[in-house]
Design a protein around this motif. Structure first.
Motif, PDB file in Angstrom:
ATOM      1  N   PHE A  13       0.845  -1.198   0.000  1.00 53.79           N
ATOM      2  CA  PHE A  13       0.000   0.000   0.000  1.00 53.79           C
ATOM      3  C   PHE A  13       0.880   1.247   0.000  1.00 53.79           C
ATOM      4  O   PHE A  13       0.640   2.200  -0.742  1.00 53.79           O
ATOM      5  CB  PHE A  13      -0.894  -0.019   1.247  1.00 53.79           C
ATOM      6  N   GLU A  14       1.933   1.180   0.782  1.00 52.07           N
ATOM      7  CA  GLU A  14       2.832   2.328   0.901  1.00 52.07           C
ATOM      8  C   GLU A  14       3.597   2.548  -0.417  1.00 52.07           C
ATOM      9  O   GLU A  14       3.577   3.632  -0.995  1.00 52.07           O
ATOM     10  CB  GLU A  14       3.775   2.045   2.076  1.00 52.07           C
ATOM     11  N   ARG A  15       4.186   1.475  -0.948  1.00 53.03           N
ATOM     12  CA  ARG A  15       5.039   1.693  -2.141  1.00 53.03           C
ATOM     13  C   ARG A  15       4.202   1.934  -3.401  1.00 53.03           C
ATOM     14  O   ARG A  15       4.562   2.750  -4.238  1.00 53.03           O
ATOM     15  CB  ARG A  15       6.047   0.559  -2.324  1.00 53.03           C
ATOM     16  N   PHE A  16       3.033   1.301  -3.519  1.00 50.75           N
ATOM     17  CA  PHE A  16       2.214   1.533  -4.726  1.00 50.75           C
ATOM     18  C   PHE A  16       1.514   2.890  -4.685  1.00 50.75           C
ATOM     19  O   PHE A  16       1.055   3.384  -5.704  1.00 50.75           O
ATOM     20  CB  PHE A  16       1.190   0.415  -4.925  1.00 50.75           C
ATOM     21  N   GLY A  17       1.431   3.470  -3.507  1.00 51.06           N
ATOM     22  CA  GLY A  17       0.908   4.835  -3.395  1.00 51.06           C
ATOM     23  C   GLY A  17       1.899   5.852  -3.949  1.00 51.06           C
ATOM     24  O   GLY A  17       1.529   6.969  -4.305  1.00 51.06           O
ATOM     25  N   ARG A  18       3.160   5.440  -4.025  1.00 52.14           N
ATOM     26  CA  ARG A  18       4.186   6.315  -4.615  1.00 52.14           C
ATOM     27  C   ARG A  18       4.373   6.008  -6.090  1.00 52.14           C
ATOM     28  O   ARG A  18       4.609   6.890  -6.899  1.00 52.14           O
ATOM     29  CB  ARG A  18       5.524   6.147  -3.879  1.00 52.14           C
ATOM     30  N   GLU A  19       4.270   4.733  -6.442  1.00 55.81           N
ATOM     31  CA  GLU A  19       4.418   4.360  -7.846  1.00 55.81           C
ATOM     32  C   GLU A  19       3.494   3.189  -8.157  1.00 55.81           C
ATOM     33  O   GLU A  19       3.690   2.078  -7.660  1.00 55.81           O
ATOM     34  CB  GLU A  19       5.875   3.983  -8.143  1.00 55.81           C
ATOM     35  N   TRP A  20       2.483   3.470  -8.960  1.00 55.54           N
ATOM     36  CA  TRP A  20       1.467   2.453  -9.271  1.00 55.54           C
ATOM     37  C   TRP A  20       2.050   1.440 -10.256  1.00 55.54           C
ATOM     38  O   TRP A  20       2.596   1.817 -11.284  1.00 55.54           O
ATOM     39  CB  TRP A  20       0.227   3.136  -9.838  1.00 55.54           C
TER      40      TRP A  20
END
Ligand SMILES: Cc1cc2nc3c(=O)[nH]c(=O)nc-3n(C[C@H](O)[C@H](O)[C@H](O)COP(=O)(O)O)c2cc1C
Length: 389
Positions: A13-20
């Motif tokens: 959730f954290e990393r895909f919020g920065r890069e989908w």
């Protein structure tokens, strides 16, 4: 949920919020052993999340952005049917209005929610502009990038009138021409402004439309056609809403249900009142098992989390169509990068507590969903809805 899975969801959730990521459904399958495959209008789609017809499917740029983010399907803005001379019985629905306001609208019992206030209605440009958009959608569909489906509002007669077949024939034929390969997929809109119109004061009149409109479309089409009927929330009780579902003849899919109509303000609205009503009616309706059902179901209304998506799925909806959640202020999304479409998918799928993966894993933990071949399958949730009834 195992601590390890919660930690993985929080990390994603954290990393895909920065890069989908690209192809997030493959990733979900590999990492969580969760198969999100779903269906809309009989077409297999990689996950259940689509965009409902409206102001967010008016041009090619919007479709391209949706395809890039990995949305499963888009229903184009509703076209108002016309005959070969350009005459439109439903012309009152083709008015131009640009101003939309995204507003908070508390439910009747005070829960805070969102609605979009807008006085416009159907497609307000030319038929040939619409056909150009359909062709762009067809190319995205053929390329396997995004399923795109046109939406039409056809003539709806009063009880003592007949259907204007020339409008059904002309509009369906030009759509089929633009789509070019069978089957033609089309969604028929019964809108909330129609529900608020004097035309829809009469129950017998509404039931006649539902019985006769899909066969009219089928008869008008020069190629095999699959029809989704997007039902309005009529201004009658829940039992009549179920009667409408049962009365609809010859639809492949029912879309349940378009926004409520506030007759005091003369406006369509959504929020919790809409999802409460829709889920209540779906509870009353008993879908038949998929092999025998006449129509499959697609849900729409106040879907702002994976959990709400699952509420519709548990009542038999094989896909969902959102509008309002794509329009919130950017500050409302947890993701800090990416298009609105990517931010919506991020919230709906990966939220560690409210998301679709978390919800499916919870159903497994509660014994409501079992793995097959080591995987959880989203569509099993909708099949269970049938089995339990
Ligand atoms: C501004 C706006 C315009 C819409 N226009 C259409 C339309 O042309 N045809 C249609 O079938 N539904 C239309 N809808 C309904 C949406 O597709 C959707 O079914 C409905 O808003 C419920 O979903 P939501 O609560 O996620 O917004 C519109 C909704 C909004 C907010």
């Amino acid at each position: 949920m195992p601590v390890r899975t919660t930690a993985a969801l929080e990390r994603d959730f954290e990393r895909f919020g920065r890069e989908w990521p690209r192809d997030f459904t493959d990733l979900v399958r590999a990492e969580y052993r969760v198969d999100l495959s779903a269906r809309y209008l009989g077409e297999a789609i990689p996950h259940p999340i689509g965009k409902g017809s409206g102001q967010l499917s008016l041009n090619e740029g919007q479709l391209e952005e949706d395809a890039r983010a990995g949305l499963a399907f888009v229903v184009l803005k509703t076209l108002i049917a016309e005959d070969a001379t350009g005459a439109r019985a439903m012309a009152a629905w083709a008015i131009h209005e640009t101003r939309m306001a995204v507003e908070r609208r508390p439910s009747a019992d005070g829960r805070p929610g969102w609605t979009v206030t807008w006085k416009g209605r159907g497609w307000d440009r030319s038929l040939s502009d619409y056909l150009a958009l359909v062709r762009a959608g067809r190319d995205l569909t053929r390329g396997g990038r995004l399923l795109v489906v046109p939406s039409v509002k056809y003539h709806l007669p009063r009880l003592d009138e007949s259907f204007r077949e020339a409008e059904y024939r002309h509009t369906t034929a030009v759509l089929a021409g633009a789509w070019s390969e069978p089957p033609l997929l089309v969604e028929k809109d019964f809108s909330p402004t129609l529900a608020g119109d004097a035309l829809a004061d009469d129950r017998a009149q509404i039931l006649r439309w539902l019985q006769e409109v899909p066969p009219q479309i089928r008869a008008a089409s020069p190629m095999p056609v699959r029809i989704a009927v997007k039902l309005m929330n009529a201004r009658f009780d829940d039992a009549f809403q179920v009667e409408m579902m049962r009365a609809t003849r010859g639809a492949d899919t029912l879309v349940c249900f378009n926004r409520l109509f506030d007759s005091k303000l003369g406006l369509a609205y959504g929020g919790w009142d809409l999802s409460d009503r829709n889920l209540r009616v779906l509870d009353l309706y008993r879908p038949l098992p998929p092999s025998t059902a006449l129509s499959s179901l697609s849900g729409t209304g106040n879907i702002t989390s994976g959990r709400m998506l699952l509420e519709y799925a548990r009542r038999g909806c094989e896909s969902v169509q959102l509008h309002t959640f794509f329009q919130l202020p950017l500050s409302e999304y947890a993701a800090t990068q990416g298009s609105r479409t990517a931010r919506v998918l991020h919230a709906l799928v990966f939220h560690p507590r409210e998301g679709l993966i978390a919800g499916l894993l919870e159903l497994e933990a509660d014994g409501e969903l079992e793995r097959r071949g080591g995987e959880l399958h989203f569509l099993d949730v909708t099949h269970r809805a049938h089995r339990q009834r």
